[in-house]
Design a protein around this motif. Structure first.
Motif, PDB file in Angstrom:
ATOM      1  N   ASP A  58      -5.811  26.838   4.866  1.00  0.00           N
ATOM      2  CA  ASP A  58      -6.154  28.235   4.565  1.00  0.00           C
ATOM      3  C   ASP A  58      -6.698  28.386   3.153  1.00  0.00           C
ATOM      4  O   ASP A  58      -7.611  29.183   2.917  1.00  0.00           O
ATOM      5  N   ASP A  59      -6.133  27.630   2.200  1.00  0.00           N
ATOM      6  CA  ASP A  59      -6.638  27.668   0.826  1.00  0.00           C
ATOM      7  C   ASP A  59      -8.091  27.230   0.763  1.00  0.00           C
ATOM      8  O   ASP A  59      -8.844  27.676  -0.108  1.00  0.00           O
ATOM      9  N   ARG A  60      -8.483  26.344   1.639  1.00  0.00           N
ATOM     10  CA  ARG A  60      -9.808  25.726   1.575  1.00  0.00           C
ATOM     11  C   ARG A  60     -10.897  26.491   2.325  1.00  0.00           C
ATOM     12  O   ARG A  60     -12.079  26.243   2.107  1.00  0.00           O
ATOM     13  N   LEU A  61     -10.531  27.396   3.237  1.00  0.00           N
ATOM     14  CA  LEU A  61     -11.534  28.001   4.121  1.00  0.00           C
ATOM     15  C   LEU A  61     -12.670  28.698   3.381  1.00  0.00           C
ATOM     16  O   LEU A  61     -13.842  28.432   3.650  1.00  0.00           O
ATOM     17  N   GLY A  62     -12.369  29.601   2.474  1.00  0.00           N
ATOM     18  CA  GLY A  62     -13.413  30.301   1.732  1.00  0.00           C
ATOM     19  C   GLY A  62     -14.251  29.349   0.908  1.00  0.00           C
ATOM     20  O   GLY A  62     -15.481  29.490   0.808  1.00  0.00           O
ATOM     21  N   TRP A  63     -13.587  28.360   0.312  1.00  0.00           N
ATOM     22  CA  TRP A  63     -14.262  27.339  -0.489  1.00  0.00           C
ATOM     23  C   TRP A  63     -15.262  26.568   0.368  1.00  0.00           C
ATOM     24  O   TRP A  63     -16.428  26.387  -0.012  1.00  0.00           O
ATOM     25  N   LEU A  64     -14.831  26.130   1.553  1.00  0.00           N
ATOM     26  CA  LEU A  64     -15.717  25.387   2.445  1.00  0.00           C
ATOM     27  C   LEU A  64     -16.889  26.245   2.913  1.00  0.00           C
ATOM     28  O   LEU A  64     -18.020  25.766   3.009  1.00  0.00           O
ATOM     29  N   ASP A  65     -16.628  27.515   3.190  1.00  0.00           N
ATOM     30  CA  ASP A  65     -17.709  28.414   3.596  1.00  0.00           C
ATOM     31  C   ASP A  65     -18.732  28.593   2.477  1.00  0.00           C
ATOM     32  O   ASP A  65     -19.942  28.611   2.730  1.00  0.00           O
ATOM     33  N   ASP A  66     -18.259  28.723   1.241  1.00  0.00           N
ATOM     34  CA  ASP A  66     -19.177  28.828   0.105  1.00  0.00           C
ATOM     35  C   ASP A  66     -20.030  27.564  -0.023  1.00  0.00           C
ATOM     36  O   ASP A  66     -21.234  27.635  -0.296  1.00  0.00           O
ATOM     37  N   LEU A  67     -19.406  26.414   0.180  1.00  0.00           N
ATOM     38  CA  LEU A  67     -20.133  25.147   0.083  1.00  0.00           C
ATOM     39  C   LEU A  67     -21.139  24.995   1.222  1.00  0.00           C
ATOM     40  O   LEU A  67     -22.263  24.515   1.001  1.00  0.00           O
ATOM     41  N   ALA A  68     -20.767  25.417   2.429  1.00  0.00           N
ATOM     42  CA  ALA A  68     -21.695  25.359   3.570  1.00  0.00           C
ATOM     43  C   ALA A  68     -22.921  26.232   3.296  1.00  0.00           C
ATOM     44  O   ALA A  68     -24.051  25.853   3.632  1.00  0.00           O
ATOM     45  N   GLU A  69     -22.701  27.371   2.676  1.00  0.00           N
ATOM     46  CA  GLU A  69     -23.820  28.254   2.336  1.00  0.00           C
ATOM     47  C   GLU A  69     -24.700  27.611   1.262  1.00  0.00           C
ATOM     48  O   GLU A  69     -25.932  27.703   1.320  1.00  0.00           O
ATOM     49  N   LEU A  70     -24.101  26.950   0.299  1.00  0.00           N
ATOM     50  CA  LEU A  70     -24.864  26.234  -0.716  1.00  0.00           C
ATOM     51  C   LEU A  70     -25.739  25.162  -0.062  1.00  0.00           C
ATOM     52  O   LEU A  70     -26.935  25.049  -0.373  1.00  0.00           O
ATOM     53  N   ILE A  71     -25.169  24.398   0.839  1.00  0.00           N
ATOM     54  CA  ILE A  71     -25.927  23.352   1.543  1.00  0.00           C
ATOM     55  C   ILE A  71     -27.090  23.977   2.315  1.00  0.00           C
ATOM     56  O   ILE A  71     -28.229  23.507   2.256  1.00  0.00           O
ATOM     57  N   ARG A  72     -26.825  25.045   3.044  1.00  0.00           N
ATOM     58  CA  ARG A  72     -27.859  25.702   3.838  1.00  0.00           C
ATOM     59  C   ARG A  72     -28.987  26.231   2.946  1.00  0.00           C
ATOM     60  O   ARG A  72     -30.166  26.082   3.244  1.00  0.00           O
ATOM     61  N   ARG A  73     -28.609  26.829   1.843  1.00  0.00           N
ATOM     62  CA  ARG A  73     -29.562  27.478   0.940  1.00  0.00           C
ATOM     63  C   ARG A  73     -30.494  26.480   0.242  1.00  0.00           C
ATOM     64  O   ARG A  73     -31.640  26.810  -0.055  1.00  0.00           O
TER      65      ARG A  73
END
Length: 172
Positions: A58-73
């Protein structure tokens, strides 16, 4: 790699395996920007890790989503250093960019602990935290668009193996 002009690579593994050093040098070789996932942790996550408390999923979910968006962008490609210890984390990172490749920096506990112990500039705290990461680690396989690279060599050897594993065994 299918599109040699836009490599998206996550350099992954436990703390102290050499993700930042390898990622920086790999990004230079591939002529893409380098990012360190540690820079994207929330203050609460950093404080937990500094206190020796392992992060939860749960601690990591928002962090991983931010990173996935960085990769996509980053349409022109990137190299991201990120622990990505579990398959579900890697799937989350890759979800918006299925072309993303993973380079798993593999090493045994004692080798990595010796490297980790010499670090003075990192918030990751203690042997128990590293043991926790090894316990959580689900080694990736080729079906995950991943290559494994042994970290026991010199940094130059590790980079050469990374490039070869990614299909860059010839000059770029």
């Amino acid at each position: 790699m299918s599109d040699r002009k836009t490599p998206k690579v996550v350099v992954m593994g436990v703390s102290g395996c050499g993700k930042s050093l390898t990622g920086t040098r790999l990004a230079e070789e591939l002529s893409v920007p380098f990012y360190d996932a540690d820079d994207y942790h929330s203050r609460a996550n950093v404080e937990k890790m500094a206190a020796g408390i392992p992060l939860t999923d749960d601690d990591r979910l928002g962090w991983l989503d931010d990173l996935a968006e960085l990769i996509r962008r980053e349409e022109g490609g990137l190299v991201l250093a990120c622990s990505a210890l579990k398959r579900i984390y890697r799937k989350r990172l890759q979800g918006r960019s299925p072309e993303t490749r993973f380079v798993y920096l593999r090493g045994d506990f004692e080798t990595i602990w010796a490297r980790h112990s010499s670090r003075t500039d990192h918030y990751f705290n203690g042997r128990a935290m590293l043991e926790s990461q090894f316990h959580l680690l689900e080694e990736p396989d080729p079906a995950e668009n991943a290559v494994a690279v042994d970290v026991s060599g010199t940094p130059e050897q590790v980079i050469r193996h990374c490039l070869a594993g990614l299909g860059y065994d010839r000059p770029l």
